[in-house]
Design a protein around this motif. Structure first.
Motif, PDB file in Angstrom:
ATOM      1  N   TYR A   1     111.248  84.334  13.035  1.00 38.66           N
ATOM      2  CA  TYR A   1     110.319  85.440  13.179  1.00 38.66           C
ATOM      3  C   TYR A   1     109.350  85.333  12.015  1.00 38.66           C
ATOM      4  O   TYR A   1     109.765  85.232  10.860  1.00 38.66           O
TER       5      TYR A   1
ATOM      6  N   GLY B   1     114.959  83.568  10.129  1.00 38.76           N
ATOM      7  CA  GLY B   1     115.499  83.126  11.403  1.00 38.76           C
ATOM      8  C   GLY B   1     116.814  82.401  11.236  1.00 38.76           C
ATOM      9  O   GLY B   1     117.446  82.449  10.177  1.00 38.76           O
TER      10      GLY B   1
ATOM     11  N   THR C   1     107.066  84.832  17.118  1.00 33.83           N
ATOM     12  CA  THR C   1     108.380  84.198  17.097  1.00 33.83           C
ATOM     13  C   THR C   1     108.200  82.733  17.444  1.00 33.83           C
ATOM     14  O   THR C   1     107.485  82.391  18.384  1.00 33.83           O
TER      15      THR C   1
END
Length: 194
Positions: free
Chosen positions: A157, A130, A178
């Motif tokens: 993620y 991320g 997420t």
């Protein structure tokens, strides 16, 4: 699998894309490097090391690595996380306030922790990737020693497998999710190399 490749490609392009400005074109006359230890990481038995390299008068690149190989009775917080960050300093590099753009990628195996009943009763093993933004401040304590506080928010993620907390338990399911929220926190002691 396509989402994973897209995230990795996006984070790579974000980190490798040059940020053009008048200051970035001038190279720093003397490369400064700071060696770092995040004291918050050590408080959770996580080994945390890093280096920060001066790129230009107001830009640095922070390269942080955290690693926790230990399990404690039923609790497990094993992980390895790499978190590079491009920083813009409002005054000058290694002094005062800064804003940063960071990426993160890692592997984790956590469970049995009392954050919630579900987390306490299960183990989660997987990877994450991320990015986020951060803000921090660095205080000069002496010619070569500084103290830094930083906080960041962003997304990750996460792709993982869920297991019961017993050792060697059978996998319950695969899952991906997420996360949005805090992605970086630190109180770091820094030694500046000249």
């Amino acid at each position: 699998m396509n989402l994973r490749k897209t995230i990795i490609l996006g984070v790579s392009l974000l980190l490798l894309s040059p940020v053009y400005s008048q200051e970035m074109i001038q190279l720093a006359p003397v490369t400064q490097v700071g060696l770092k230890a995040n004291l918050l990481g050590y408080a959770t038995t996580t080994l945390s090391v890093g280096a920060e390299i001066k790129l230009a008068p107001r830009y640095t690149l922070d390269l942080s690595l955290t690693y926790n190989p230990w399990s404690f009775t039923e609790e497990k917080m094993k992980h390895i996380l790499f978190q590079p960050e491009l920083r813009y300093w409002f005054c000058e590099a290694f002094h005062g306030a800064f804003a940063g753009l960071h990426a993160h990628a890692g592997y984790y195996n956590v469970g049995g922790m009392g954050l919630s009943d579900y987390i306490k009763e299960h183990r989660f093993e997987g990877w994450l990737a991320g990015a986020g933004i951060s803000y921090g401040y660095q205080w000069i304590l002496s010619e070569r020693i500084s103290l830094e506080a930083t906080i960041g928010v962003g997304f990750a993620y996460m792709d993982y497998e869920i297991f019961p907390c017993e050792k060697c338990g059978a996998k319950i399911k695969d899952k991906a999710s997420t996360y949005f929220g805090p992605t970086r926190a630190g109180i770091s002691l820094i030694y500046i190399l000249k």
